[in-house]
Scaffold this motif. Structure first.
Motif, mmCIF file in Angstrom:
data_model
loop_
_atom_site.group_PDB
_atom_site.id
_atom_site.type_symbol
_atom_site.label_atom_id
_atom_site.label_comp_id
_atom_site.label_asym_id
_atom_site.label_seq_id
_atom_site.Cartn_x
_atom_site.Cartn_y
_atom_site.Cartn_z
ATOM 1 N N ALA A 106 91.960 56.066 -68.577
ATOM 2 C CA ALA A 106 92.032 55.119 -69.687
ATOM 3 C C ALA A 106 91.022 53.984 -69.494
ATOM 4 C CB ALA A 106 93.445 54.557 -69.798
ATOM 5 N N GLN A 107 90.852 53.529 -68.254
ATOM 6 C CA GLN A 107 89.896 52.462 -67.975
ATOM 7 C C GLN A 107 88.475 52.911 -68.277
ATOM 8 O OE1 GLN A 107 90.494 49.262 -67.122
ATOM 9 N NE2 GLN A 107 88.289 48.899 -67.255
ATOM 10 N N ASN A 108 88.134 54.118 -67.908
ATOM 11 C CA ASN A 108 86.790 54.644 -68.186
ATOM 12 C C ASN A 108 86.534 54.749 -69.690
ATOM 13 O OD1 ASN A 108 86.171 54.889 -65.468
ATOM 14 N ND2 ASN A 108 86.845 57.020 -65.332
ATOM 15 N N THR A 109 87.529 55.221 -70.421
ATOM 16 C CA THR A 109 87.393 55.327 -71.879
ATOM 17 C C THR A 109 87.256 53.952 -72.508
ATOM 18 O OG1 THR A 109 88.732 57.344 -71.872
ATOM 19 C CG2 THR A 109 88.424 56.247 -73.988
ATOM 20 N N PHE A 110 88.019 52.992 -71.986
ATOM 21 C CA PHE A 110 87.940 51.623 -72.503
ATOM 22 C C PHE A 110 86.547 51.037 -72.272
ATOM 23 C CE2 PHE A 110 88.292 47.013 -71.825
ATOM 24 C CZ PHE A 110 88.784 46.623 -73.063
ATOM 25 N N GLU A 111 85.975 51.272 -71.116
ATOM 26 C CA GLU A 111 84.629 50.762 -70.823
ATOM 27 C C GLU A 111 83.590 51.375 -71.763
ATOM 28 O OE1 GLU A 111 84.048 51.472 -66.675
ATOM 29 O OE2 GLU A 111 85.479 49.926 -66.057
ATOM 30 N N LYS A 112 83.773 52.635 -72.122
ATOM 31 C CA LYS A 112 82.884 53.263 -73.104
ATOM 32 C C LYS A 112 83.041 52.594 -74.470
ATOM 33 C CE LYS A 112 82.858 57.819 -70.876
ATOM 34 N NZ LYS A 112 83.270 59.249 -70.981
ATOM 35 N N ALA A 113 84.266 52.222 -74.806
ATOM 36 C CA ALA A 113 84.519 51.538 -76.077
ATOM 37 C C ALA A 113 83.819 50.181 -76.099
ATOM 38 C CB ALA A 113 86.024 51.363 -76.282
ATOM 39 N N VAL A 114 83.873 49.465 -74.991
ATOM 40 C CA VAL A 114 83.200 48.167 -74.903
ATOM 41 C C VAL A 114 81.688 48.334 -75.048
ATOM 42 C CG1 VAL A 114 82.670 46.227 -73.364
ATOM 43 C CG2 VAL A 114 85.011 47.090 -73.522
ATOM 44 N N SER A 115 81.131 49.357 -74.406
ATOM 45 C CA SER A 115 79.692 49.614 -74.521
ATOM 46 C C SER A 115 79.293 49.897 -75.960
ATOM 47 C CB SER A 115 79.292 50.797 -73.618
ATOM 48 O OG SER A 115 79.504 50.490 -72.254
ATOM 49 N N GLN A 162 95.663 57.252 -73.898
ATOM 50 C CA GLN A 162 95.641 57.697 -72.506
ATOM 51 C C GLN A 162 96.493 56.786 -71.620
ATOM 52 O OE1 GLN A 162 91.447 57.655 -71.795
ATOM 53 N NE2 GLN A 162 91.087 59.622 -72.820
ATOM 54 N N ALA A 163 96.431 55.501 -71.901
ATOM 55 C CA ALA A 163 97.226 54.546 -71.125
ATOM 56 C C ALA A 163 98.719 54.793 -71.338
ATOM 57 C CB ALA A 163 96.856 53.124 -71.530
ATOM 58 N N ARG A 164 99.110 55.049 -72.582
ATOM 59 C CA ARG A 164 100.520 55.297 -72.875
ATOM 60 C C ARG A 164 101.001 56.592 -72.223
ATOM 61 N NH1 ARG A 164 100.325 53.718 -79.350
ATOM 62 N NH2 ARG A 164 100.463 51.436 -79.054
ATOM 63 N N GLN A 165 100.145 57.629 -72.264
ATOM 64 C CA GLN A 165 100.498 58.896 -71.636
ATOM 65 C C GLN A 165 100.666 58.730 -70.128
ATOM 66 O OE1 GLN A 165 97.429 61.624 -72.830
ATOM 67 N NE2 GLN A 165 98.085 61.669 -74.979
ATOM 68 N N ALA A 166 99.768 57.938 -69.546
ATOM 69 C CA ALA A 166 99.856 57.692 -68.100
ATOM 70 C C ALA A 166 101.138 56.947 -67.755
ATOM 71 C CB ALA A 166 98.637 56.888 -67.637
ATOM 72 N N GLN A 167 101.506 55.984 -68.604
ATOM 73 C CA GLN A 167 102.745 55.242 -68.360
ATOM 74 C C GLN A 167 103.961 56.148 -68.503
ATOM 75 O OE1 GLN A 167 102.132 51.894 -71.160
ATOM 76 N NE2 GLN A 167 102.297 50.533 -69.396
ATOM 77 N N GLN A 168 103.951 57.016 -69.536
ATOM 78 C CA GLN A 168 105.067 57.933 -69.735
ATOM 79 C C GLN A 168 105.186 58.913 -68.577
ATOM 80 O OE1 GLN A 168 104.218 59.670 -73.547
ATOM 81 N NE2 GLN A 168 104.915 57.879 -74.707
ATOM 82 N N SER A 169 104.036 59.401 -68.104
ATOM 83 C CA SER A 169 104.026 60.319 -66.969
ATOM 84 C C SER A 169 104.577 59.648 -65.720
ATOM 85 C CB SER A 169 102.600 60.813 -66.716
ATOM 86 O OG SER A 169 102.541 61.637 -65.567
ATOM 87 N N SER A 170 104.156 58.388 -65.531
ATOM 88 C CA SER A 170 104.643 57.639 -64.375
ATOM 89 C C SER A 170 106.148 57.406 -64.459
ATOM 90 C CB SER A 170 103.908 56.291 -64.292
ATOM 91 O OG SER A 170 104.398 55.504 -63.237
#
Length: 262
Positions: free
Chosen positions: A187-196, A217-225
């Protein structure tokens, strides 16, 4: 060295230190009272800002000086209004253009406060930035003394944006909070692409789309966790239950064996 000589040397050294510190200290400017400056503005919109200056002759000690200003607004009009100690207006001047100078502030005129107002149009954004956000100078003021020396009084800036860039920024803000909470590298990598994409200045639609992907992606990661955590809790509960059941069976078996012996 005698005590008297030492005392004189100490005083001399202290005096020299005071002189050096005074010489090195930057000259202070006049005091800024109230201000009404917007924090953001849409490109092409009308912007008006005002600043009140007081303690006009204290920092430094002057009887008269001139005021100058600059702005990055476009189609600009300045109004400088002078007030006495009672709040009554004693004079007013108007200037056009992004820069003005020569507004005279004179104690003998009875001027106690000066209000500087600027009105113009928010400029186009030359370069977009997410954090910190792009900005432009709404107004900057300077004090010019006789002889040409100048002190900066203060400067005020505002963020400028378009409708499209603001929509993309809103999406980025929402995604940033979700990504930070998730701890997901994807999610962090995708967010950085969005900022670019946002900072390229011509891909606000892509920035919005990528920000949405990062948030998902962040929500999916949280749900998985959370699912893994629940599984761990469940496994721990089963182990605890198994231990209890095993203990009960063992106790009962011991009781049965005791009865047989009896």
């Amino acid at each position: 060295m005698t005590k008297t000589s030492w005392s004189r040397c100490s005083k001399l050294a202290l005096a020299c230190l005071v002189v050096l510190v005074t010489a090195a200290a930057p000259a202070a400017a006049v005091s800024v009272g109230e201000n009404d400056v917007p924090s953001d503005a849409q490109v092409g919109s009308k912007v008006t800002a005002s600043v009140t200056l007081d303690e006009l002759y204290k920092n430094p000690q002057l009887e008269s000086w001139t005021l100058a200003g600059s702005t990055e607004l476009e189609d600009v009009t300045w109004t400088v209004t002078y007030y006495d100690q009672t709040g009554a207006k004693v004079g007013q001047e108007s200037f056009d253009g992004q820069n003005f100078s020569g507004a005279s502030v004179v104690a003998d005129d009875g001027t106690s406060e000066v209000e500087v107002s600027v009105s113009g149009t928010a400029p186009e954004v030359e370069s977009y930035a997410y954090d910190p956000a792009q900005s432009f100078t709404v107004l900057s003021l300077e004090q010019t003394r006789s002889g040409g020396s100048t002190n900066a009084i203060d400067s005020w800036s505002a963020r400028h944006f378009t409708e499209e860039s603001q929509s993309a920024r809103n999406a980025l803000d929402e995604a940033q909070a979700a990504v930070a909470d998730s701890g997901s590298e994807e999610a962090q990598n995708t967010f950085e692409k969005a900022v670019s994409a946002f900072e390229s200045g011509n891909s606000f639609g892509l920035a919005t789309e990528l920000a949405g992907d990062a948030q998902s992606q962040a929500r999916q990661a949280q749900q998985s966790s959370q699912t893994k955590q629940m599984a761990i809790y469940a496994a721990g509960g089963l182990l605890a239950l198994g231990a209890v059941v095993g203990g009960v069976f063992y106790w009962r078996s011991q009781q049965t064996g005791y009865d047989k012996l009896g």
